[in-house]
Design a protein around this motif. Structure first.
Motif, mmCIF file in Angstrom:
data_model
loop_
_atom_site.group_PDB
_atom_site.id
_atom_site.type_symbol
_atom_site.label_atom_id
_atom_site.label_comp_id
_atom_site.label_asym_id
_atom_site.label_seq_id
_atom_site.Cartn_x
_atom_site.Cartn_y
_atom_site.Cartn_z
ATOM 1 N N GLN A 162 3.639 7.925 -1.372
ATOM 2 C CA GLN A 162 4.618 6.859 -1.188
ATOM 3 C C GLN A 162 5.902 7.339 -0.511
ATOM 4 O OE1 GLN A 162 7.087 5.229 -4.480
ATOM 5 N NE2 GLN A 162 5.869 3.368 -4.205
ATOM 6 N N TRP A 166 7.150 6.130 3.144
ATOM 7 C CA TRP A 166 8.322 5.264 3.194
ATOM 8 C C TRP A 166 9.463 5.898 3.985
ATOM 9 C CZ3 TRP A 166 9.209 0.493 3.220
ATOM 10 C CH2 TRP A 166 10.471 -0.045 2.961
ATOM 11 N N HIS A 169 8.619 5.584 7.587
ATOM 12 C CA HIS A 169 8.883 4.198 7.973
ATOM 13 C C HIS A 169 10.364 3.994 8.289
ATOM 14 C CE1 HIS A 169 9.592 -0.152 7.279
ATOM 15 N NE2 HIS A 169 10.509 0.260 6.414
ATOM 16 N N ARG A 170 11.231 4.479 7.421
ATOM 17 C CA ARG A 170 12.668 4.292 7.623
ATOM 18 C C ARG A 170 13.152 5.058 8.851
ATOM 19 N NH1 ARG A 170 15.104 1.547 3.557
ATOM 20 N NH2 ARG A 170 17.155 2.256 4.224
ATOM 21 N N ARG A 184 10.722 0.678 -2.742
ATOM 22 C CA ARG A 184 9.904 1.029 -1.584
ATOM 23 C C ARG A 184 8.791 0.006 -1.374
ATOM 24 N NH1 ARG A 184 9.252 7.209 -3.721
ATOM 25 N NH2 ARG A 184 11.205 8.050 -2.883
ATOM 26 N N ARG A 185 8.566 -0.372 -0.130
ATOM 27 C CA ARG A 185 7.442 -1.239 0.207
ATOM 28 C C ARG A 185 6.292 -0.335 0.640
ATOM 29 N NH1 ARG A 185 6.716 -3.067 6.050
ATOM 30 N NH2 ARG A 185 6.124 -0.877 5.851
ATOM 31 N N CYS A 186 5.596 0.170 -0.350
ATOM 32 C CA CYS A 186 4.493 1.081 -0.064
ATOM 33 C C CYS A 186 3.570 1.081 -1.266
ATOM 34 C CB CYS A 186 5.021 2.487 0.225
ATOM 35 S SG CYS A 186 3.751 3.631 0.822
ATOM 36 N N THR A 192 0.145 1.495 6.509
ATOM 37 C CA THR A 192 1.281 1.268 7.401
ATOM 38 C C THR A 192 0.898 1.821 8.764
ATOM 39 O OG1 THR A 192 2.791 1.587 5.528
ATOM 40 C CG2 THR A 192 3.760 1.591 7.734
ATOM 41 N N TYR A 206 1.766 -3.699 8.385
ATOM 42 C CA TYR A 206 1.726 -3.205 7.007
ATOM 43 C C TYR A 206 0.813 -4.145 6.238
ATOM 44 C CZ TYR A 206 2.818 -2.368 2.132
ATOM 45 O OH TYR A 206 2.713 -2.105 0.795
#
Length: 223
Positions: A162, A166, A169-170, A184-186, A192, A206
């Motif tokens: 995760q 994440w 991603h950021r 976190r969106r994970c 992703t 995603y």
């Protein structure tokens, strides 16, 4: 649906499935934490999702930790690939490893542990976000270059954790690396997806193929 240039290779960052962790241990890099029965089902759903999308997978890499290796197996079987271990995809080191996420021994309820929280922007309790972002994105570049150099058809799947996914991603979306880990969106076994165009990565999708199992699942132990 994945929105991308249909001729592009894609890199899919896949999180591992649910871990067998009834005591709610912050497992970090502690060896031996395996997938639960539901975790294996989640990993299968992630592999099925990419197969059903019509994408061909040409290379498969996974963190050396057991839960990631097990989560990569359905992809290996579905696409006829070997699982390549990649240290760059490993869970970040964390000073709370071995503690519990709840109860009287919970990390954040123990005053003796509070000095580790002095700088949440770094973060002070583990591997710096900047270092995580650097190793994750560099490995994305490496994996893509490998399949292109070897003229291997298909996308790349990277099975990781995760925090790694994440933070990548950021970084690639131009967002500040410091964040609230609880937001976190994970999700477990989420996918992703990134595409590299004109020398720059962009996130194109995603999805959470195991959403139906997450409702009754347990997502504890991530750091």
């Amino acid at each position: 649906m994945i929105k991308h240039n249909k001729n592009s290779r894609l890199v899919h960052l896949v999180r591992h499935g649910e871990v067998d962790n009834p005591e709610g241990i912050l497992y970090g890099r502690i060896p031996g934490f395996k997938l639960s029965e539901r975790g294996h089902m989640m990993a299968q759903l992630a592999a099925d999702h990419l197969a059903d999308s019509g994408r061909k997978i040409g290379a498969l890499y996974a963190s050396p930790l057991l839960r990631a290796q097990q989560s990569a197996q359905p992809f290996a079987e579905k696409f006829g690939l070997e699982v390549n271990s990649a240290g760059a995809l490993i869970e970040p080191k964390n000073k709370f490893e071995g503690m519990r996420t709840r109860g009287v021994r919970a990390a954040l309820q123990d005053p003796a542990q509070w000095p580790k929280l002095w700088n949440p922007l770094l973060p002070s309790w583990g591997e710096p976000y900047a270092r995580i972002a650097r190793r994750a994105t560099r490995f994305m570049d490496y994996a893509l270059q490998e399949v292109e150099a070897c003229q291997i058809p298909g996308d790349v799947v990277l099975v990781s954790h995760q925090a790694v996914i994440w933070v990548a991603h950021r970084k690639l979306n131009g967002l500040p690396l410091p964040h609230n880990p609880a937001k976190r969106r994970c999700e477990l076994s989420s996918v992703t997806t990134f595409e590299k165009r004109y020398g720059r990565w962009r996130e194109v999708a995603y999805v959470s193929p195991a959403q139906g199992l997450i409702v009754s699942g347990k997502d504890t132990g991530a750091v």
